[in-house]
Design a protein around this motif. Structure first.
Motif, PDB file in Angstrom:
ATOM      1  N   MET A 222       0.829  -1.209   0.000  1.00 64.41           N
ATOM      2  CA  MET A 222       0.000   0.000   0.000  1.00 64.41           C
ATOM      3  C   MET A 222       0.860   1.253   0.000  1.00 64.41           C
ATOM      4  SD  MET A 222      -3.019  -1.127   2.681  1.00 64.41           S
ATOM      5  CE  MET A 222      -3.712   0.531   2.611  1.00 64.41           C
ATOM      6  N   ALA A 223       1.950   1.254   0.793  1.00 62.34           N
ATOM      7  CA  ALA A 223       2.831   2.422   0.831  1.00 62.34           C
ATOM      8  C   ALA A 223       3.482   2.662  -0.524  1.00 62.34           C
ATOM      9  CB  ALA A 223       3.891   2.236   1.915  1.00 62.34           C
ATOM     10  N   LEU A 224       3.918   1.603  -1.191  1.00 65.71           N
ATOM     11  CA  LEU A 224       4.528   1.755  -2.516  1.00 65.71           C
ATOM     12  C   LEU A 224       3.508   2.277  -3.520  1.00 65.71           C
ATOM     13  CD1 LEU A 224       6.971   1.391  -4.336  1.00 65.71           C
ATOM     14  CD2 LEU A 224       6.286  -0.993  -4.681  1.00 65.71           C
ATOM     15  N   GLY A 225       2.274   1.801  -3.434  1.00 65.03           N
ATOM     16  CA  GLY A 225       1.246   2.298  -4.341  1.00 65.03           C
ATOM     17  C   GLY A 225       0.954   3.773  -4.131  1.00 65.03           C
ATOM     18  N   VAL A 226       0.872   4.197  -2.868  1.00 59.04           N
ATOM     19  CA  VAL A 226       0.633   5.618  -2.585  1.00 59.04           C
ATOM     20  C   VAL A 226       1.804   6.468  -3.051  1.00 59.04           C
ATOM     21  CG1 VAL A 226       0.306   7.297  -0.728  1.00 59.04           C
ATOM     22  CG2 VAL A 226      -0.926   5.124  -0.669  1.00 59.04           C
ATOM     23  N   ALA A 227       3.040   5.989  -2.801  1.00 66.47           N
ATOM     24  CA  ALA A 227       4.219   6.747  -3.248  1.00 66.47           C
ATOM     25  C   ALA A 227       4.233   6.869  -4.766  1.00 66.47           C
ATOM     26  CB  ALA A 227       5.488   6.069  -2.754  1.00 66.47           C
ATOM     27  N   GLY A 228       3.888   5.789  -5.476  1.00 70.28           N
ATOM     28  CA  GLY A 228       3.832   5.858  -6.931  1.00 70.28           C
ATOM     29  C   GLY A 228       2.763   6.817  -7.428  1.00 70.28           C
ATOM     30  N   LEU A 229       1.621   6.861  -6.746  1.00 67.71           N
ATOM     31  CA  LEU A 229       0.562   7.798  -7.119  1.00 67.71           C
ATOM     32  C   LEU A 229       1.017   9.230  -6.931  1.00 67.71           C
ATOM     33  CD1 LEU A 229      -2.381   8.422  -7.909  1.00 67.71           C
ATOM     34  CD2 LEU A 229      -2.973   8.165  -5.492  1.00 67.71           C
ATOM     35  N   TYR A 230       1.635   9.522  -5.771  1.00 65.06           N
ATOM     36  CA  TYR A 230       2.134  10.878  -5.525  1.00 65.06           C
ATOM     37  C   TYR A 230       3.187  11.282  -6.554  1.00 65.06           C
ATOM     38  CZ  TYR A 230      -0.210  11.112  -0.999  1.00 65.06           C
ATOM     39  OH  TYR A 230      -1.140  11.169  -0.003  1.00 65.06           O
ATOM     40  N   ALA A 231       4.095  10.328  -6.887  1.00 62.47           N
ATOM     41  CA  ALA A 231       5.146  10.648  -7.863  1.00 62.47           C
ATOM     42  C   ALA A 231       4.536  10.927  -9.238  1.00 62.47           C
ATOM     43  CB  ALA A 231       6.143   9.493  -7.945  1.00 62.47           C
ATOM     44  N   GLY A 232       3.521  10.132  -9.611  1.00 59.43           N
ATOM     45  CA  GLY A 232       2.876  10.379 -10.900  1.00 59.43           C
ATOM     46  C   GLY A 232       2.177  11.722 -10.947  1.00 59.43           C
ATOM     47  N   LEU A 233       1.497  12.089  -9.860  1.00 58.02           N
ATOM     48  CA  LEU A 233       0.835  13.395  -9.831  1.00 58.02           C
ATOM     49  C   LEU A 233       1.836  14.535  -9.871  1.00 58.02           C
ATOM     50  CD1 LEU A 233      -1.936  12.698  -7.150  1.00 58.02           C
ATOM     51  CD2 LEU A 233      -2.231  12.868  -9.622  1.00 58.02           C
ATOM     52  N   ALA A 234       2.972  14.356  -9.164  1.00 59.62           N
ATOM     53  CA  ALA A 234       3.976  15.426  -9.146  1.00 59.62           C
ATOM     54  C   ALA A 234       4.633  15.611 -10.511  1.00 59.62           C
ATOM     55  CB  ALA A 234       5.034  15.120  -8.087  1.00 59.62           C
ATOM     56  N   GLN A 235       4.930  14.499 -11.188  1.00 59.54           N
ATOM     57  CA  GLN A 235       5.594  14.583 -12.481  1.00 59.54           C
ATOM     58  C   GLN A 235       4.658  15.084 -13.573  1.00 59.54           C
ATOM     59  OE1 GLN A 235       8.829  14.185 -13.066  1.00 59.54           O
ATOM     60  NE2 GLN A 235       9.165  13.761 -10.881  1.00 59.54           N
ATOM     61  N   SER A 236       3.367  14.811 -13.452  1.00 53.11           N
ATOM     62  CA  SER A 236       2.434  15.256 -14.478  1.00 53.11           C
ATOM     63  C   SER A 236       2.054  16.716 -14.342  1.00 53.11           C
ATOM     64  CB  SER A 236       1.167  14.393 -14.433  1.00 53.11           C
ATOM     65  OG  SER A 236       0.494  14.570 -13.196  1.00 53.11           O
ATOM     66  N   GLY A 237       2.396  17.306 -13.201  1.00 52.57           N
ATOM     67  CA  GLY A 237       2.046  18.709 -12.984  1.00 52.57           C
ATOM     68  C   GLY A 237       0.656  18.903 -12.415  1.00 52.57           C
ATOM     69  N   MET A 238      -0.091  17.841 -12.182  1.00 54.64           N
ATOM     70  CA  MET A 238      -1.428  17.988 -11.614  1.00 54.64           C
ATOM     71  C   MET A 238      -1.371  18.391 -10.150  1.00 54.64           C
ATOM     72  SD  MET A 238      -3.307  14.658 -13.315  1.00 54.64           S
ATOM     73  CE  MET A 238      -4.848  15.116 -12.544  1.00 54.64           C
ATOM     74  N   ALA A 239      -0.280  18.033  -9.450  1.00 50.59           N
ATOM     75  CA  ALA A 239      -0.114  18.447  -8.047  1.00 50.59           C
ATOM     76  C   ALA A 239       1.310  18.915  -7.867  1.00 50.59           C
ATOM     77  CB  ALA A 239      -0.415  17.284  -7.110  1.00 50.59           C
TER      78      ALA A 239
END
Length: 253
Positions: A229-246
């Motif tokens: 679960m922690a790896l999934g959340v970290a991957g979600l945050y990284a994807g949002l940060a790299q896409s510029g959405m967050a």
């Protein structure tokens, strides 16, 4: 069906309760299979185990632990009391050998019976699968003795129900949480390595998220579910940060 249809046998052994709990289900299944009866185990509970035999009879097994010994209680109920009594005696004989029982109590009686005498009683039942089975002798009891047996059986039923109710009421929230945590902990080496791999991979993506996970693995045991679960959340945050959405997440990673 009256209380007189209930047959109860208690086996006293020096084995601990945990050792009995781990093997009692396959031991009883093996013994019932040798008797060539149809049986089905009902869902497990915390304090006792039930079987349905030949679609009409019931078998209940409860295990209690004392300071120096454990008690394995077998109770059988059915329309044919003699058949149930014979089947339960054969089952008790098998369990006496499996768990090295040294004392037997028959039908709620306070008179202890040595296992050697119990196994030697009755006529052996010939079987190609299991030897030295026994069938209890039919005893003609007077009316007073039958009344005492009915009272003893009813008292044993009440004691069993009260003990189960008391045990269930004594369960605390902390014990339930410990059981859930124990079920979530990984025990095999591959799963433990996978949990640490998830933790360190999460640390490469988001160290603040991985830091409490690593401490949890080190202090309370590896938790594969929490690591995934922690790896999934970290991957979600990284994807949002790299896409510029967050964009604000970039400073946290």
């Amino acid at each position: 069906m009256s209380a007189s249809d209930v047959t109860v046998i208690s086996l006293v052994t020096d084995k601990c309760r945990d050792d009995i709990c781990q093997s009692v289900v396959p031991s009883i299944a093996r013994a019932l299979t040798a008797q060539r009866v149809n049986f089905k185990r009902l869902p497990l509970t915390r304090d006792y185990i039930d079987w349905v035999i030949n679609d009409t009879d019931t078998l209940t097994v409860a295990i209690d632990a004392g300071e120096t010994a454990s008690v394995l209680l077998l109770a059988s109920r059915g329309e044919d009391a003699q058949s149930c009594s014979s089947r339960l005696a054969n089952l008790a004989a098998d369990l006496c050998r499996d768990y090295d029982a040294h004392t037997v109590f028959w039908n709620g009686s306070n008179q202890p019976i040595a296992v050697a005498d119990f196994l030697a009683a009755g006529d052996p039942v010939a079987s190609t699968e299991t030897a030295n089975r026994i069938v209890p002798r039919k005893v003609k009891a007077v009316r007073k003795r039958r009344a005492e047996q009915r009272r003893e059986a009813a008292r044993m039923d009440n004691w069993l129900i009260a003990a189960m109710r008391s045990k269930m009421n004594s369960i605390t929230v902390e014990e339930i949480e410990e059981m859930e945590l124990a079920e979530r902990r990984t025990t095999s080496a591959p799963l433990r390595l996978s949990a640490w791999a998830f933790s360190f991979t999460t640390a490469l993506i988001a160290l603040p998220l991985a830091f409490p996970l690593i401490i949890h693995n080190a202090m309370r045991g590896e938790d594969l579910r929490a690591g995934a679960m922690a790896l999934g959340v970290a991957g979600l945050y990284a994807g949002l940060a790299q896409s510029g959405m967050a964009p604000g997440l970039t400073g946290l990673l």
